[in-house]
Design an enzyme around this catalytic site. Sequence first.
Site, mmCIF file in Angstrom:
data_model
loop_
_atom_site.group_PDB
_atom_site.id
_atom_site.type_symbol
_atom_site.label_atom_id
_atom_site.label_comp_id
_atom_site.label_asym_id
_atom_site.label_seq_id
_atom_site.Cartn_x
_atom_site.Cartn_y
_atom_site.Cartn_z
ATOM 1 N N ALA A 15 -67.267 14.598 -62.095
ATOM 2 C CA ALA A 15 -67.419 13.241 -61.571
ATOM 3 C C ALA A 15 -68.784 12.670 -61.952
ATOM 4 O O ALA A 15 -68.899 11.504 -62.343
ATOM 5 C CB ALA A 15 -67.254 13.239 -60.058
ATOM 6 N N TYR A 73 -64.663 13.790 -46.156
ATOM 7 C CA TYR A 73 -63.595 13.262 -47.002
ATOM 8 C C TYR A 73 -62.714 12.281 -46.229
ATOM 9 O O TYR A 73 -62.271 11.263 -46.766
ATOM 10 C CB TYR A 73 -62.725 14.407 -47.528
ATOM 11 C CG TYR A 73 -63.433 15.399 -48.414
ATOM 12 C CD1 TYR A 73 -64.692 15.147 -48.954
ATOM 13 C CD2 TYR A 73 -62.823 16.618 -48.728
ATOM 14 C CE1 TYR A 73 -65.324 16.076 -49.769
ATOM 15 C CE2 TYR A 73 -63.440 17.543 -49.545
ATOM 16 C CZ TYR A 73 -64.693 17.271 -50.053
ATOM 17 O OH TYR A 73 -65.313 18.183 -50.873
ATOM 18 N N HIS A 94 -55.895 19.758 -54.160
ATOM 19 C CA HIS A 94 -55.364 18.472 -54.623
ATOM 20 C C HIS A 94 -54.279 17.927 -53.698
ATOM 21 O O HIS A 94 -54.308 16.754 -53.318
ATOM 22 C CB HIS A 94 -54.803 18.612 -56.037
ATOM 23 C CG HIS A 94 -55.853 18.709 -57.090
ATOM 24 N ND1 HIS A 94 -55.562 18.713 -58.435
ATOM 25 C CD2 HIS A 94 -57.196 18.798 -57.007
ATOM 26 C CE1 HIS A 94 -56.677 18.802 -59.133
ATOM 27 N NE2 HIS A 94 -57.682 18.872 -58.285
ATOM 28 N N LYS A 112 -56.589 17.209 -63.506
ATOM 29 C CA LYS A 112 -55.516 18.135 -63.795
ATOM 30 C C LYS A 112 -55.870 19.526 -63.257
ATOM 31 O O LYS A 112 -57.057 19.829 -63.163
ATOM 32 C CB LYS A 112 -55.235 18.183 -65.309
ATOM 33 C CG LYS A 112 -56.338 18.831 -66.140
ATOM 34 C CD LYS A 112 -57.524 17.955 -66.355
ATOM 35 C CE LYS A 112 -58.628 18.662 -67.095
ATOM 36 N NZ LYS A 112 -59.896 17.958 -67.100
ATOM 37 N N ARG A 180 -61.981 28.667 -61.434
ATOM 38 C CA ARG A 180 -60.850 29.050 -62.293
ATOM 39 C C ARG A 180 -60.424 30.506 -62.084
ATOM 40 O O ARG A 180 -59.293 30.876 -62.396
ATOM 41 C CB ARG A 180 -61.212 28.831 -63.763
ATOM 42 C CG ARG A 180 -61.396 27.364 -64.138
ATOM 43 C CD ARG A 180 -62.008 27.222 -65.516
ATOM 44 N NE ARG A 180 -62.183 25.843 -65.902
ATOM 45 C CZ ARG A 180 -63.230 25.092 -65.538
ATOM 46 N NH1 ARG A 180 -64.172 25.625 -64.779
ATOM 47 N NH2 ARG A 180 -63.322 23.836 -65.924
#
Length: 335
Positions: A15, A73, A94, A112, A180
């Site tokens: 971002a 958030y 997500h 993604k 990841r």
Amino acid sequence: MSKIRIGVLCPSEIAFRRFMPALKTLDGFEYIGLAAATEREFSDEDSDEVRHSELEKAEKFAAEHSGKIFRGYESLISSDEIEAVYIPLPPALHFKWAKKALENGKHVLLEKPFTTSLEDTKELVSIAEKQGLAVHENYMFAYHTQLDWVKEQISGGAIGDVRLIRIDFGFPFRGANDFRYCKALGGGALLDCGGYTLKLASMLLGDSARVTDSQLCGKEGFEVDICGSATLKNDGGLTAQVSFGMDNSYRCSLDIWGSTGSIYTNRILTAPAGYKPVMTVRNADGEKTVELPDDDTFRKSIEAFAECIADMDKRKAKFAEIVRQSELVDKFERD
């Protein structure tokens, strides 16, 4: 036409480094601010440390890109100041936060992969459709003009009839703390680099592309898949072979083998703004290297998001595209 008021859900690196510079070049958006999580928005024992870390990052983010800081958030996605939300959180988060954003009437641009399951993807798309909202999955490479050039070469007969498409995407180990490699955060090679290869294969094979064979491999000491490969085919019998990994030497290539020649390039999925892709074409006339213009794919992806907000037909086409990508990943996992 009024500008789309957009906020960022968490001060992530992508971002800060990619999204905001691209957003600032667009006239159709007004950046309002970003959210830093509160302790109640994390359930793990390190929540307090994470909260303070996010707030510090948010302050640095705001110092560079301006905008207000929303404490939590929830406060951003429920704010009347915000019409659209960019969500660059780890994949496992997500669905939760995109659903909350949609239920609060916000358009959603998701990094993604869109979600970590086909079921969750379909639910978000269903909510967006019912609410009259746009959703977008940020596979930036899909907007690069180099793909148009490749398709033009194929349709123009530069390499004859296409016999095989080969796509490889992998990179070296990024460190155990990288999301990841964390199962709880939605890590794994398939959801990360693998998604890129499936997306490109689908774009080249068309809507009838399907996974016919696949394999995922782990590694001792890791809780997620580390590499994988697959074969995809379309109704015309054209085949694409894909391979990917996140403990590999770097590779990001497209190799199209035809009846009279071939096309090769080595930055098909990761060409940044300012980079001029280089294509190698081999046929009966010999070998030639072609340098193509640079492109700003992040900017163009955000523009595509704006088009979905404004145009119902484009929004519906995007719904189908997002579900299609999730179906390919789901099929890969089940094979």
